[in-house]
Design a protein around this motif. Structure first.
Motif, PDB file in Angstrom:
ATOM      1  N   ILE A 257      44.285  42.064  54.373  1.00 29.69           N
ATOM      2  CA  ILE A 257      43.118  42.205  55.251  1.00 29.69           C
ATOM      3  C   ILE A 257      41.868  42.448  54.416  1.00 29.69           C
ATOM      4  CG2 ILE A 257      44.472  43.040  57.206  1.00 29.69           C
ATOM      5  CD1 ILE A 257      43.525  45.884  56.458  1.00 29.69           C
ATOM      6  N   SER A 258      41.896  41.982  53.164  1.00 35.00           N
ATOM      7  CA  SER A 258      40.784  42.227  52.250  1.00 35.00           C
ATOM      8  C   SER A 258      39.613  41.310  52.565  1.00 35.00           C
ATOM      9  CB  SER A 258      41.245  42.017  50.810  1.00 35.00           C
ATOM     10  OG  SER A 258      41.692  40.681  50.635  1.00 35.00           O
ATOM     11  N   GLY A 259      38.443  41.703  52.066  1.00 33.50           N
ATOM     12  CA  GLY A 259      37.231  40.919  52.256  1.00 33.50           C
ATOM     13  C   GLY A 259      36.009  41.802  52.222  1.00 33.50           C
ATOM     14  N   THR A 260      34.867  41.206  52.511  1.00 32.33           N
ATOM     15  CA  THR A 260      33.624  41.966  52.556  1.00 32.33           C
ATOM     16  C   THR A 260      33.552  42.751  53.863  1.00 32.33           C
ATOM     17  OG1 THR A 260      32.405  40.132  53.571  1.00 32.33           O
ATOM     18  CG2 THR A 260      32.460  40.237  51.160  1.00 32.33           C
ATOM     19  N   ARG A 261      32.814  43.854  53.830  1.00 27.45           N
ATOM     20  CA  ARG A 261      32.684  44.704  55.013  1.00 27.45           C
ATOM     21  C   ARG A 261      31.212  44.860  55.391  1.00 27.45           C
ATOM     22  NH1 ARG A 261      37.205  47.567  56.474  1.00 27.45           N
ATOM     23  NH2 ARG A 261      38.945  47.509  54.993  1.00 27.45           N
ATOM     24  N   PRO A 262      30.849  44.557  56.622  1.00 27.16           N
ATOM     25  CA  PRO A 262      29.471  44.784  57.063  1.00 27.16           C
ATOM     26  C   PRO A 262      29.151  46.280  57.066  1.00 27.16           C
ATOM     27  CG  PRO A 262      30.683  43.376  58.603  1.00 27.16           C
ATOM     28  CD  PRO A 262      31.696  43.969  57.670  1.00 27.16           C
ATOM     29  N   GLU A 263      27.882  46.590  56.901  1.00 25.32           N
ATOM     30  CA  GLU A 263      27.418  47.976  56.982  1.00 25.32           C
ATOM     31  C   GLU A 263      26.885  48.219  58.388  1.00 25.32           C
ATOM     32  OE1 GLU A 263      26.946  50.753  55.067  1.00 25.32           O
ATOM     33  OE2 GLU A 263      28.200  50.019  53.447  1.00 25.32           O
ATOM     34  N   LYS A 264      27.615  49.002  59.163  1.00 24.26           N
ATOM     35  CA  LYS A 264      27.195  49.335  60.523  1.00 24.26           C
ATOM     36  C   LYS A 264      26.902  48.080  61.341  1.00 24.26           C
ATOM     37  CE  LYS A 264      27.290  53.599  59.154  1.00 24.26           C
ATOM     38  NZ  LYS A 264      28.406  54.500  59.532  1.00 24.26           N
ATOM     39  N   GLY A 265      27.738  47.043  61.145  1.00 21.44           N
ATOM     40  CA  GLY A 265      27.557  45.813  61.905  1.00 21.44           C
ATOM     41  C   GLY A 265      26.450  44.914  61.388  1.00 21.44           C
ATOM     42  N   ILE A 266      25.969  45.168  60.154  1.00 20.66           N
ATOM     43  CA  ILE A 266      24.860  44.395  59.582  1.00 20.66           C
ATOM     44  C   ILE A 266      25.289  43.835  58.239  1.00 20.66           C
ATOM     45  CG2 ILE A 266      22.466  44.458  58.788  1.00 20.66           C
ATOM     46  CD1 ILE A 266      22.067  46.902  60.602  1.00 20.66           C
ATOM     47  N   LYS A 267      24.959  42.573  58.003  1.00 22.80           N
ATOM     48  CA  LYS A 267      25.098  41.968  56.690  1.00 22.80           C
ATOM     49  C   LYS A 267      23.704  41.650  56.160  1.00 22.80           C
ATOM     50  CE  LYS A 267      29.584  39.750  56.195  1.00 22.80           C
ATOM     51  NZ  LYS A 267      30.260  38.452  55.936  1.00 22.80           N
ATOM     52  N   ALA A 268      23.452  41.999  54.906  1.00 23.89           N
ATOM     53  CA  ALA A 268      22.140  41.746  54.317  1.00 23.89           C
ATOM     54  C   ALA A 268      22.325  41.196  52.913  1.00 23.89           C
ATOM     55  CB  ALA A 268      21.305  43.020  54.287  1.00 23.89           C
ATOM     56  N   PHE A 269      21.574  40.145  52.602  1.00 19.41           N
ATOM     57  CA  PHE A 269      21.653  39.482  51.298  1.00 19.41           C
ATOM     58  C   PHE A 269      20.302  39.621  50.608  1.00 19.41           C
ATOM     59  CE2 PHE A 269      21.101  35.629  48.683  1.00 19.41           C
ATOM     60  CZ  PHE A 269      22.207  35.744  47.856  1.00 19.41           C
ATOM     61  N   ILE A 270      20.304  40.206  49.411  1.00 17.03           N
ATOM     62  CA  ILE A 270      19.076  40.437  48.649  1.00 17.03           C
ATOM     63  C   ILE A 270      19.076  39.521  47.433  1.00 17.03           C
ATOM     64  CG2 ILE A 270      17.643  42.176  47.509  1.00 17.03           C
ATOM     65  CD1 ILE A 270      19.334  44.320  48.943  1.00 17.03           C
ATOM     66  N   HIS A 271      17.970  38.835  47.202  1.00 11.64           N
ATOM     67  CA  HIS A 271      17.876  38.046  45.976  1.00 11.64           C
ATOM     68  C   HIS A 271      16.424  38.012  45.502  1.00 11.64           C
ATOM     69  CE1 HIS A 271      15.883  34.178  47.022  1.00 11.64           C
ATOM     70  NE2 HIS A 271      16.322  34.437  48.232  1.00 11.64           N
ATOM     71  N   GLY A 272      16.278  37.850  44.198  1.00 18.60           N
ATOM     72  CA  GLY A 272      14.956  37.724  43.603  1.00 18.60           C
ATOM     73  C   GLY A 272      14.746  36.333  43.060  1.00 18.60           C
ATOM     74  N   GLU A 273      13.521  36.079  42.586  1.00 17.96           N
ATOM     75  CA  GLU A 273      13.213  34.734  42.079  1.00 17.96           C
ATOM     76  C   GLU A 273      13.736  34.520  40.670  1.00 17.96           C
ATOM     77  OE1 GLU A 273       9.786  37.116  40.400  1.00 17.96           O
ATOM     78  OE2 GLU A 273      11.237  37.218  42.046  1.00 17.96           O
ATOM     79  N   ARG A 274      14.270  35.568  40.049  1.00 17.64           N
ATOM     80  CA  ARG A 274      14.878  35.473  38.722  1.00 17.64           C
ATOM     81  C   ARG A 274      15.794  36.668  38.528  1.00 17.64           C
ATOM     82  NH1 ARG A 274       9.842  37.644  35.045  1.00 17.64           N
ATOM     83  NH2 ARG A 274       8.266  37.652  36.688  1.00 17.64           N
ATOM     84  N   ASP A 275      16.425  36.747  37.344  1.00 15.71           N
ATOM     85  CA  ASP A 275      17.385  37.823  37.078  1.00 15.71           C
ATOM     86  C   ASP A 275      16.798  38.992  36.318  1.00 15.71           C
ATOM     87  OD1 ASP A 275      19.583  36.676  38.313  1.00 15.71           O
ATOM     88  OD2 ASP A 275      20.135  35.497  36.556  1.00 15.71           O
ATOM     89  N   VAL A 276      15.684  38.785  35.611  1.00 17.76           N
ATOM     90  CA  VAL A 276      15.138  39.833  34.761  1.00 17.76           C
ATOM     91  C   VAL A 276      13.610  39.763  34.814  1.00 17.76           C
ATOM     92  CG1 VAL A 276      15.233  38.371  32.689  1.00 17.76           C
ATOM     93  CG2 VAL A 276      15.211  40.861  32.438  1.00 17.76           C
TER      94      VAL A 276
END
Length: 822
Positions: A257-276
């Motif tokens: 039953i493994s996998g990602t878990r939502p936080e309080k029913g919310i999924k959020a994806f954060i990304h930037g325009e570069r790595d550094v």
């Protein structure tokens, strides 16, 4: 009582009840009734129990006896009784000197029994076991404790105790992150649904949270504003109770039953325009939000914080959700800011999402570096491969005679070939450890080129395919370095062997004894093209552990040990089209097995599985996992609108409850009668089931059935993967191939099929992106990655008297994602 104890056992009985009967019951001779039964205070008397059919009669053999409590007390439905059985030397049928006469020890026990009424009325008397204090005050000899002719043998430790409740209501409860509690009530005797049962839900302080009544399917569902602790069920005079605290839920550790878990029913994806980023640079962060419960108001605040390595807050902003699902934040550090790993933190209500922000004093690459191998997959039949290293200045000029170095790091990856997705190619025995190796340290030529040879050698003990991560550094004349990273697949072996066991189905992991089980074998090269090869098939029997898919198996030591001999060993030739071989395990040898196939080239593969008794054999001896159910589906992946065929072994005329659940709650339930041997249930996939849904199947047998000795309740879980093609957006960017500095230019962005979408657009120096080999992230892979099961299940069927059930303590209540590989 249930705040500190369980329904079937516990302490502190004095706070909640008092004795209603105490007396001697003879387990032999004429049937009779005790004369001291009483409903108040302490009753005393004698009686006899009924003998059942057993393997033997008389002394020296085990016998089954039944005691009808109704012969001694007035049994009330829904009332919890604590029954304690003990014995004395004078009760024994053994021929002992003076054994038929009560001893001084027994006389003291009788006197204590008369004083027990006062004990139940004294709130200051905390010692609830006066027998124990009398026993140890007698100063018995230690060496007499195993002699049944001595009083020392009959210590209070030889007592057995169990709480008993007379009820015909079987309860199942489920709840997920959505806080909707689902309760199902079935008749224990007939395994049929019970309607109009009054359900009340209490918190730990015994304050009622919600209440309601079951429908025709025996079901009840309602939102719980608080954390539930106890569920009570009442119909007429019948009552029952079910604790729904976290530690009491059914163990799911034997299911994936493994996998990602939502936080309080919310999924959020954060990304930037570069790595550094460098100190003083603007930092653009995009936050994609997916509200799985659809309960975030449009004006709900989203808090942003930027925290430096010293845990000091650098920036704080508040944005509004606005219902768009996309928020862009611009932040920055000071030019003299401390370098290191910062933390970007977003808060949406009680849910928190973070991302590492790397702030370093770096310079963008001024060199364009390209490491090109002739093939996307290295190795295989070629022991060494040569790559061309090309270096230019970003302005297009040739870079001449610069020092360069190339290192590689090999990492394990899953071995997959598209045409043979149903086969397993990875070896569970091999342990692989990676280290960085330098393969080039020299100057490039006048044209900015060099040849780099990659040859890891033949001693790579890998489970299967590897990822080769190359790091290239080129030194500029002034001392600065330009750095890039690139990765390729590496095949450590020229031939790979894969196995497939059709008897397992797509999701099964159990085969059966006394049956010819087929193993299909295929051998392919590094490109997945079938080839002919010799194969050695070996089958080992492993020590049984109920967490049998755990990582720390040390199987390499197991199969190489001299005391662990294989059950079956066979050599065969696998032609390009593959071959198959069958094996048969005797019922007495049921257990956990490792099936392993090896080739002369060095590659091996394997599968760990359970070879169990068929259903019609009944219960096997010593089966700790007997209440677990194997579930199979007809396909590995589904699309919305597809029909799922779910099958599982079952007895005839039982009741199956199929609950479709995901990371946040229960989506729907299916109630059906079972067929003899195997039951198939069909249902349609909906878009809301993506990326996956879990089918939790509970099979409930009538308590009154005598056809088999399987448990009253069996349960199992199968993951059903769902991919919705409509969930993918395909952005198209139209931009000029060349632009001039200080001049404006136009970029057109749209979706390939014309659908509406929110997007971010970033323009970044290629020299900065090359430092870390930055690749544009794909939010779809995050939002539609496999999710972990977020629903807990409770029931009371393991506590039902007269039904077989698992005996393992529930140390691990849920499965998890510890086995996920980055």
């Amino acid at each position: 009582f249930l705040q500190e104890s369980d329904i079937d056992r516990g302490y502190y009985i004095k706070r909640f009840g008092r004795a209603v009967y105490s007396g001697r019951i003879d387990l032999h001779g004429e049937e009779g009734l005790g004369s001291g039964a009483g409903n108040t205070g302490t009753g005393t008397g004698t009686g006899s129990g009924n003998t059942g059919v057993g393997p033997g009669t008389g002394t020296g053999s085990w016998n089954l006896y039944t005691i009808d409590l109704a012969d001694y007390i007035n049994v009330e439905p829904g009332v919890l009784y604590n029954v304690r059985l003990s014995m004395r030397r004078s009760y024994s049928m053994l021929s002992c000197p003076g054994g038929d006469q009560p001893s001084r020890y027994e006389e003291l026990l009788d006197e204590t029994r008369e004083m027990e009424r006062a004990y139940f009325d004294d709130p200051d008397d905390y010692f609830d076991d006066s027998q124990e204090s009398i026993y140890y005050s007698m100063n018995f000899r230690w060496e007499d404790r195993d002699d049944p002719c001595m009083d020392a043998y009959y210590s209070p430790d030889r007592n057995v105790s169990r709480n008993i409740l007379a009820s015909n209501l079987g309860l199942i409860a489920k709840m997920g992150e959505d806080n909707i509690l689902h309760v199902t009530v079935n008749d224990l005797l007939a395994a049929t649904p019970v309607n109009e049962v009054r359900i009340r839900v209490y918190d730990y302080q015994m304050q009622q949270i919600v209440s309601g009544s079951t429908d025709q399917e025996g079901s009840f569902s309602l939102y719980c504003p608080g954390k539930p602790f106890l569920v009570t069920a009442n119909k007429d005079r019948d009552r029952n109770y079910l604790k729904v605290n976290d530690g009491s839920s059914l163990s799911l550790s034997s299911f994936d039953i493994s996998g990602t878990r939502p936080e309080k029913g919310i999924k959020a994806f954060i990304h930037g325009e570069r790595d550094v980023w460098r100190p003083g640079d603007s930092i653009y962060l995009s936050l994609f939000i997916r509200d799985l419960l659809n309960d975030i108001p449009a004006d709900h605040p989203v808090q942003f914080e930027l925290i430096n390595p010293h845990e000091q807050k650098v920036d704080y902003q508040i944005h509004k959700f606005a219902g768009k699902g996309l928020i862009v934040v611009r932040t920055a550090t000071d030019e003299d800011a401390v370098t290191g790993n910062y933390r970007a933190q977003f808060r949406i209500g009680a849910a928190t999402f973070t991302k590492r922000i790397r702030i370093e004093t770096i310079k963008p690459n001024r060199l364009k570096i390209n490491l090109a191998f002739p093939s996307e997959t290295l190795g295989g039949s070629e022991h060494s491969t040569t790559a061309n290293l090309g270096v230019k200045w970003l302005n297009g000029a040739v870079a001449k005679n610069l020092n360069a170095s190339v290192d590689y790091l090999l990492k394990h990856s899953k071995t997959e070939f598209p045409k043979y997705s149903q086969y397993v190619f990875d070896d569970p025995v091999a342990d692989y450890y990676a280290e960085t190796v330098n393969i080039f340290s020299n100057r490039i030529d006048d044209n900015g080129n060099a040849l780099v040879t990659f040859s890891p050698g033949e001693q790579v003990n890998a489970p299967g395919m590897l990822n080769a991560l190359f790091t290239v550094k080129v030194m500029e004349p002034g001392g600065d370095e330009s750095i890039i990273q690139s990765d390729y697949k590496y095949a450590p072996y020229p031939v790979f062997v894969g196995i497939n066991l059709p008897g397992l189905g797509d999701k099964g992991r159990t085969l059966y004894t006394d049956t010819d089980n087929n193993v299909r074998i295929i051998t392919v090269n590094e490109k997945g093209v079938p080839v002919s090869s010799e194969v050695e098939l070996t089958i080992y029997k492993l020590s049984y552990r109920w967490w049998w898919e755990s990582d720390n198996e040390y199987l390499a030591d197991y199969i190489s040990g001299r005391i662990h001999k294989p059950v079956i060993r066979q050599k065969l030739i696998s032609p390009p089209g593959g071959t198959s071989v069958s094996f048969n395990i005797d019922r007495k040898e049921w257990g956990r097995y490792l099936i392993r196939a090896s080739t002369p080239s060095g590659h091996s593969t394997g599968k760990i599985l359970l070879v169990d008794w068929p259903w019609e054999y009944g219960m096997k001896p010593g089966a700790d996992g007997a209440t677990l159910l194997a579930i199979n589906t007809d396909k590995e992946r589904y699309h919305p609108g597809d029909e799922v065929r779910l099958s599982f072994p079952s007895p005839e005329n039982a009741r199956a409850i199929i609950s479709l659940e995901n990371a946040t709650g229960v989506l729907s339930q299916i109630h059906t009668k079972t067929d003899r041997g195997n039951t198939e249930v069909r249902f349609r996939i909906t878009a809301g089931m993506a990326p996956n849904v879990y089918a939790h199947v509970s099979v409930i047998q009538p308590h009154s059935q005598t056809v088999n000795d399987m448990p009253v309740r069996l349960y199992g879980i199968a993951a059903i993967m769902v991919e919705n093609p409509d969930s993918r957006l395909r952005p198209v960017i139209n931009a000029p191939e060349e632009v001039r500095s200080q001049q404006s230019f136009e970029i057109n962005v749209n979706e390939a099929s014309g659908r509406e979408m929110s997007y971010t657009l970033a323009v970044v120096d290629e020299g900065l992106l090359d430092i870390t080999g930055f690749r544009t992230p794909d939010p779809w892979n995050y939002f539609y990655a496999r999710e972990a099961l977020g629903v807990k299940t409770w029931d009371l069927y393991d506590q039902v008297f007269g039904s077989f059930g698992g005996t393992l303590d529930r140390i691990f209540a849920v499965g998890g994602d510890e086995s996920l590989v980055d």
